[in-house]
Scaffold this motif. Structure first.
Motif, PDB file in Angstrom:
ATOM      1  N   GLU A   1       0.918  -1.240   0.109  1.00  0.00           N
ATOM      2  CA  GLU A   1      -0.102  -0.149   0.018  1.00  0.00           C
ATOM      3  C   GLU A   1       1.002   1.288  -0.159  1.00  0.00           C
ATOM      4  O   GLU A   1       0.679   2.265  -0.976  1.00  0.00           O
ATOM      5  N   LEU A   2       1.925   1.206   0.970  1.00  0.00           N
ATOM      6  CA  LEU A   2       2.924   2.406   0.853  1.00  0.00           C
ATOM      7  C   LEU A   2       3.489   2.802  -0.536  1.00  0.00           C
ATOM      8  O   LEU A   2       3.721   3.632  -0.993  1.00  0.00           O
ATOM      9  N   SER A  56       8.974   4.877  -0.836  1.00  0.00           N
ATOM     10  CA  SER A  56      10.193   3.968  -0.884  1.00  0.00           C
ATOM     11  C   SER A  56      10.452   3.289   0.265  1.00  0.00           C
ATOM     12  O   SER A  56      10.471   3.741   1.398  1.00  0.00           O
ATOM     13  N   VAL A  57      10.752   1.904   0.058  1.00  0.00           N
ATOM     14  CA  VAL A  57      10.906   0.984   1.482  1.00  0.00           C
ATOM     15  C   VAL A  57      12.210   0.278   1.078  1.00  0.00           C
ATOM     16  O   VAL A  57      12.537  -0.083  -0.051  1.00  0.00           O
ATOM     17  N   ALA A  58      13.179   0.087   2.241  1.00  0.00           N
ATOM     18  CA  ALA A  58      14.377  -0.747   2.014  1.00  0.00           C
ATOM     19  C   ALA A  58      13.894  -1.885   2.984  1.00  0.00           C
ATOM     20  O   ALA A  58      13.576  -1.597   4.286  1.00  0.00           O
ATOM     21  N   LEU A  59      14.232  -3.116   2.775  1.00  0.00           N
ATOM     22  CA  LEU A  59      14.204  -4.044   3.569  1.00  0.00           C
ATOM     23  C   LEU A  59      15.834  -4.614   4.039  1.00  0.00           C
ATOM     24  O   LEU A  59      16.606  -4.869   2.942  1.00  0.00           O
ATOM     25  N   ILE A  60      16.044  -4.856   5.329  1.00  0.00           N
ATOM     26  CA  ILE A  60      17.189  -5.298   5.886  1.00  0.00           C
ATOM     27  C   ILE A  60      16.945  -6.329   6.769  1.00  0.00           C
ATOM     28  O   ILE A  60      15.868  -6.536   7.203  1.00  0.00           O
ATOM     29  N   SER A  61      18.057  -7.386   6.907  1.00  0.00           N
ATOM     30  CA  SER A  61      17.636  -8.421   7.802  1.00  0.00           C
ATOM     31  C   SER A  61      18.917  -8.249   8.972  1.00  0.00           C
ATOM     32  O   SER A  61      19.475  -7.275   8.658  1.00  0.00           O
ATOM     33  N   ASP A  62      18.871  -9.056   9.916  1.00  0.00           N
ATOM     34  CA  ASP A  62      19.757  -8.934  10.958  1.00  0.00           C
ATOM     35  C   ASP A  62      21.399  -8.925  10.463  1.00  0.00           C
ATOM     36  O   ASP A  62      22.053  -8.094  11.131  1.00  0.00           O
ATOM     37  N   ALA A  63      21.631  -9.618   9.571  1.00  0.00           N
ATOM     38  CA  ALA A  63      22.891  -9.638   9.086  1.00  0.00           C
ATOM     39  C   ALA A  63      22.619 -10.052   7.471  1.00  0.00           C
ATOM     40  O   ALA A  63      21.828 -11.036   7.198  1.00  0.00           O
ATOM     41  N   GLY A  64      23.886  -9.757   6.527  1.00  0.00           N
ATOM     42  CA  GLY A  64      23.917 -10.021   5.430  1.00  0.00           C
ATOM     43  C   GLY A  64      22.868  -9.966   4.402  1.00  0.00           C
ATOM     44  O   GLY A  64      22.194  -8.844   4.602  1.00  0.00           O
ATOM     45  N   VAL A  99       8.720  -9.832  -1.193  1.00  0.00           N
ATOM     46  CA  VAL A  99       9.254  -9.419  -2.525  1.00  0.00           C
ATOM     47  C   VAL A  99       8.268  -9.854  -3.715  1.00  0.00           C
ATOM     48  O   VAL A  99       7.824  -9.216  -4.777  1.00  0.00           O
ATOM     49  N   ARG A 100       7.505 -11.183  -3.444  1.00  0.00           N
ATOM     50  CA  ARG A 100       6.646 -11.618  -4.292  1.00  0.00           C
ATOM     51  C   ARG A 100       5.322 -10.671  -4.525  1.00  0.00           C
ATOM     52  O   ARG A 100       4.863 -10.331  -5.673  1.00  0.00           O
ATOM     53  N   ALA A 101       4.939 -10.295  -3.250  1.00  0.00           N
ATOM     54  CA  ALA A 101       3.815  -9.397  -2.991  1.00  0.00           C
ATOM     55  C   ALA A 101       3.946  -8.217  -3.881  1.00  0.00           C
ATOM     56  O   ALA A 101       3.123  -7.732  -4.663  1.00  0.00           O
ATOM     57  N   VAL A 102       5.282  -7.642  -3.747  1.00  0.00           N
ATOM     58  CA  VAL A 102       5.528  -6.238  -4.256  1.00  0.00           C
ATOM     59  C   VAL A 102       5.644  -6.777  -5.819  1.00  0.00           C
ATOM     60  O   VAL A 102       5.071  -5.646  -6.571  1.00  0.00           O
ATOM     61  N   ARG A 103       6.429  -7.519  -6.304  1.00  0.00           N
ATOM     62  CA  ARG A 103       6.376  -7.713  -7.658  1.00  0.00           C
ATOM     63  C   ARG A 103       4.941  -8.047  -8.375  1.00  0.00           C
ATOM     64  O   ARG A 103       4.830  -7.333  -9.306  1.00  0.00           O
ATOM     65  N   GLU A 104       4.255  -8.772  -7.562  1.00  0.00           N
ATOM     66  CA  GLU A 104       2.759  -9.045  -8.253  1.00  0.00           C
ATOM     67  C   GLU A 104       2.152  -7.755  -8.043  1.00  0.00           C
ATOM     68  O   GLU A 104       1.234  -7.545  -9.021  1.00  0.00           O
ATOM     69  N   ALA A 105       2.229  -6.608  -7.366  1.00  0.00           N
ATOM     70  CA  ALA A 105       1.732  -5.440  -7.218  1.00  0.00           C
ATOM     71  C   ALA A 105       2.229  -4.841  -8.469  1.00  0.00           C
ATOM     72  O   ALA A 105       1.700  -3.637  -8.483  1.00  0.00           O
ATOM     73  N   GLY A 106       3.218  -5.042  -9.022  1.00  0.00           N
ATOM     74  CA  GLY A 106       3.913  -4.149 -10.253  1.00  0.00           C
ATOM     75  C   GLY A 106       4.589  -3.231  -9.596  1.00  0.00           C
ATOM     76  O   GLY A 106       5.116  -2.506 -10.592  1.00  0.00           O
TER      77      GLY A 106
END
Ligand code: SAM
Length: 281
Positions: free
Chosen positions: A71-72, A78-86, A98-105
């Motif tokens: 929705e955002l 704009s959004v960044a995804l990070i994990s605890d490491a790597g 990632v799948r949901a964002v791609r599917e939403a175009g």
């Protein structure tokens, strides 16, 4: 920052300097950072004076959060995804998002960087032309052994992640199921003060791990040389090899080969040759 874009941003696996200039730029400029553990990531962001708003996205809320983040992005944020490491998504949450964002175009952009598996491969000295990343195996011994049995004939270098709690058990199971003669490498604490790569056969590496409690501490990547073509033999069916390994625990090798041959129909001499090679008998 491109509006309506999700950035997948790699962060360090230990040494805080291992962050790219692009990662810093993106993390500073996006509207929101989605982090696996916000408290953990805050330390990294503080080190680089990044004050971007954080929300948590982890295995337990990823499906819900994906809707909110799509929705955002739809509103041009704009959004960044990070994990605890790597690198996010590598034994870490994120693929549903990632799948949901791609599917939403909406665009998904990679900001690549550290990944423990690739870092370990780059310094272990095992073949890297083909590798199979198997991530974490089960914490349960039976399931772990079954997973290893399925990899018995895999010729690519095998790459596992393991916690210090089970590092000894994993190497014991590798010896038991994949045999005692392949080269393996345990890469621990990569990019940190006590970075170590120890290589050898499974029994040699096991000796090293057990020689000192400190050797079992830290974060580990375990690499195993792939199945060699000249080991290939009809009797090397994973179930037969497993039967042989179990029988060998109970009786002398010759007797174990005779028993397994009787039960499976595999030729006794071939079983004996393979047992000698696989178990360093
Ligand atoms: N996304 C990460 C990556 O790109 O490598 C992996 C995350 S996974 C939850 C954490 C596991 O990665 C650890 O249990 C360990 O097996 C491995 N790992 C992470 N950092 C490491 C390091 N500095 N040295 C060795 N292994 C590491």
């Amino acid at each position: 920052m491109a509006s309506g874009t999700l950035y997948i941003v790699a962060t360090p696996i230990g040494n805080l300097n291992d962050i790219t200039l692009r990662a810093l730029e993106v993390l500073k400029q996006v509207d929101l950072i989605a982090a696996e553990d916000t408290r953990h990531s805050k330390k990294l962001l503080d080190a680089y004076s990044i004050n971007t708003r954080l929300i948590s996205v982890h295995d337990h809320n990823e499906a819900d959060r994906a809707g909110f983040l799509v929705e955002l992005l739809g509103k041009g944020q704009s959004v960044a995804l990070i994990s605890d490491a790597g690198t996010p998504l590598i034994s870490d949450p994120g693929y549903r998002l990632v799948r949901a964002v791609r599917e939403a175009g909406h665009p998904v952009v990679t900001i690549p960087g550290a990944c423990a598996a690739v870092a370990a491969l780059s310094i272990a000295g095992l073949p890297t032309d083909r590798f199979l990343f198997a991530g974490f195996l089960s914490a349960k011994q039976q399931a772990r052994r079954t997973a290893l049995e399925e990899l018995l004939r895999e010729s690519a270098t095998l790459v596992f992640y393991e916690s210090p709690k089970r590092i000894v058990e994993l190497v014991q199971d590798i010896a038991q199921v994949l045999g005692e003669t392949r080269q393996i490498a345990v890469a621990k604490e990569l990019t940190k003060t006590f970075e170590t790569v120890h290589t050898g056969t499974p029994p040699e590496v096991l000796n090293w791990l057990q020689a000192d409690d400190n050797h079992q501490r830290g974060e580990f990547v375990v690499l195993v040389e792939g199945f060699a073509a000249d080991e290939s033999d009809a009797v090397l069916d994973p179930k037969i090899l497993r039967a042989l390994a179990l029988a060998r625990e109970q009786m002398p090798l010759k007797k174990a080969c005779a028993l397994v041959s009787e039960l499976t129909g595999a030729p006794k001499n071939q079983l004996y040759d393979i047992a000698l090679k696989q178990f360093n008998a």
